[in-house]
Scaffold this motif. Sequence first.
Motif, PDB file in Angstrom:
ATOM      1  N   ALA A 135      -1.010  45.355  36.500  1.00 34.17           N
ATOM      2  CA  ALA A 135      -0.001  44.489  35.811  1.00 34.17           C
ATOM      3  C   ALA A 135      -0.382  43.193  36.165  1.00 34.17           C
ATOM      4  CB  ALA A 135       1.257  44.647  36.233  1.00 34.17           C
ATOM      5  N   MET A 136      -0.691  42.876  37.462  1.00 35.37           N
ATOM      6  CA  MET A 136      -0.981  41.440  37.975  1.00 35.37           C
ATOM      7  C   MET A 136      -2.467  41.041  37.189  1.00 35.37           C
ATOM      8  SD  MET A 136       1.464  40.309  39.463  1.00 35.37           S
ATOM      9  CE  MET A 136       0.877  38.867  40.737  1.00 35.37           C
ATOM     10  N   LYS A 160      -8.865  44.793  27.447  1.00 30.69           N
ATOM     11  CA  LYS A 160      -8.573  45.239  26.191  1.00 30.69           C
ATOM     12  C   LYS A 160      -7.337  45.865  26.259  1.00 30.69           C
ATOM     13  CE  LYS A 160      -9.884  46.439  21.912  1.00 30.69           C
ATOM     14  NZ  LYS A 160     -10.245  45.200  20.836  1.00 30.69           N
ATOM     15  N   GLY A 161      -6.791  46.434  27.398  1.00 25.57           N
ATOM     16  CA  GLY A 161      -5.338  46.777  27.413  1.00 25.57           C
ATOM     17  C   GLY A 161      -4.861  47.257  28.707  1.00 25.57           C
ATOM     18  N   PHE A 162      -3.677  47.209  28.973  1.00 23.35           N
ATOM     19  CA  PHE A 162      -3.054  47.808  30.339  1.00 23.35           C
ATOM     20  C   PHE A 162      -2.094  48.933  30.154  1.00 23.35           C
ATOM     21  CE2 PHE A 162       0.950  46.483  32.738  1.00 23.35           C
ATOM     22  CZ  PHE A 162       0.881  47.298  33.747  1.00 23.35           C
ATOM     23  N   PRO A 190      -3.190  40.999  26.949  1.00 25.43           N
ATOM     24  CA  PRO A 190      -3.649  42.402  26.299  1.00 25.43           C
ATOM     25  C   PRO A 190      -2.748  43.512  25.821  1.00 25.43           C
ATOM     26  CG  PRO A 190      -4.107  42.715  28.612  1.00 25.43           C
ATOM     27  CD  PRO A 190      -3.603  41.053  28.459  1.00 25.43           C
ATOM     28  N   SER A 191      -3.017  44.284  25.080  1.00 25.91           N
ATOM     29  CA  SER A 191      -2.011  45.288  24.425  1.00 25.91           C
ATOM     30  C   SER A 191      -1.534  45.956  25.799  1.00 25.91           C
ATOM     31  CB  SER A 191      -2.592  46.485  23.756  1.00 25.91           C
ATOM     32  OG  SER A 191      -2.778  45.643  22.354  1.00 25.91           O
ATOM     33  N   VAL A 192      -0.216  46.457  25.866  1.00 18.99           N
ATOM     34  CA  VAL A 192       0.518  47.078  27.093  1.00 18.99           C
ATOM     35  C   VAL A 192       1.093  48.516  26.553  1.00 18.99           C
ATOM     36  CG1 VAL A 192       1.982  46.968  28.813  1.00 18.99           C
ATOM     37  CG2 VAL A 192       0.660  44.735  28.161  1.00 18.99           C
ATOM     38  N   LEU A 193       0.860  49.410  27.417  1.00 16.77           N
ATOM     39  CA  LEU A 193       1.493  50.873  27.387  1.00 16.77           C
ATOM     40  C   LEU A 193       2.329  50.839  28.647  1.00 16.77           C
ATOM     41  CD1 LEU A 193       2.197  53.391  25.874  1.00 16.77           C
ATOM     42  CD2 LEU A 193       0.062  54.335  26.848  1.00 16.77           C
ATOM     43  N   LEU A 194       3.675  51.345  28.600  1.00 19.76           N
ATOM     44  CA  LEU A 194       4.364  51.515  29.947  1.00 19.76           C
ATOM     45  C   LEU A 194       5.108  52.854  29.712  1.00 19.76           C
ATOM     46  CD1 LEU A 194       6.252  47.685  30.106  1.00 19.76           C
ATOM     47  CD2 LEU A 194       3.950  48.645  31.247  1.00 19.76           C
ATOM     48  N   GLN A 232       2.068  42.753  22.115  1.00 26.45           N
ATOM     49  CA  GLN A 232       1.994  44.271  21.779  1.00 26.45           C
ATOM     50  C   GLN A 232       2.484  45.046  23.092  1.00 26.45           C
ATOM     51  OE1 GLN A 232      -1.300  45.277  19.464  1.00 26.45           O
ATOM     52  NE2 GLN A 232      -0.820  47.547  19.646  1.00 26.45           N
ATOM     53  N   VAL A 233       3.598  45.888  23.067  1.00 29.93           N
ATOM     54  CA  VAL A 233       3.763  46.539  24.152  1.00 29.93           C
ATOM     55  C   VAL A 233       4.591  47.864  23.471  1.00 29.93           C
ATOM     56  CG1 VAL A 233       5.988  45.211  24.431  1.00 29.93           C
ATOM     57  CG2 VAL A 233       5.301  47.008  26.391  1.00 29.93           C
TER      58      VAL A 233
END
Length: 289
Positions: free
Chosen positions: A149-150, A170-172, A213-217, A244-245
């Motif tokens: 995340a950081m 590209k994403g996290f 970047p795009s995020v998925l949690l 975008q999450v």
Amino acid sequence: MRTLSRLLTLLFMLIALAGCSAGKLLDITTSSGGALVTRNIAYGADKRQTLDVYVPKNVRAAPVAIFFYGGTWQNGDKATYAFVASALAAKGIVTIVPDYRLYPAVRYPAFVQDGAAVVRWSRDHARTYGGDPDKIFVIGHSAGAYIAAMLALDRQWLNREKLNPQRALKGFVGISGPYDFLPFDDKTVADIFSPARTPEATQPVNQVRSGNPSVLLLHGQSDDVVYPSNSIALAKKLRAVGSQVDVKLYPGVGHIGIIGAMGSPLRFIAPTLNDTANFILGRPDKNGF
């Protein structure tokens, strides 16, 4: 499901006491799809600064996932998480699992700096391993999700590696991560983060800005180690700036079960693998394990 998850966790603890780690058992039973593994590649001078690369068969310009494991920034070993890398590699994703420096040898922000160095290494070497340097994703579980995340949100760390933070990732994907955990109630955690100029600067929720970047949690609703409120708070901040999450909360799933579900025997617990792989591969959201 919650009771079953706890029973499985106990089972793996008993196996570990008998001489076989739970991670090793998951590794044995999780197919890599024939991935080629290159181990202990140095990305820095310290003995903890090495990484393993899992390369799927017959890939070219594949997405690259960097997986940071958890352990309260105090323990962990990349070999334990071969089952995670194997599962992602079997999906066609070049997967990198690094070790990083740990407390008490180091304190914040050394482990985040190590993460940034791994991103730098991955950008420089992705093509050598069949990966696309413009499709790098950071993934983490627990304390590893904090590191990821950081890197995704606090631009200073990738800037120090001479990377453009808005283009390097590209994403996290954050799995059961601590993103909003002030005050530091645990004395050891307080000591780990004591070098920070202010405690607030250490929190991912305070590093959110536009252009992420795009995020998925992903989080288990029964997680009593890192509460789901961490993912909910971060998602709220991200949405407020137009990022975008997507958030997925798994009913009855705890802190260990959510990452154990990456391994073949435990995939019935939660769709952690499919949700993560579909996000990285740009596939439509799918149900199922």
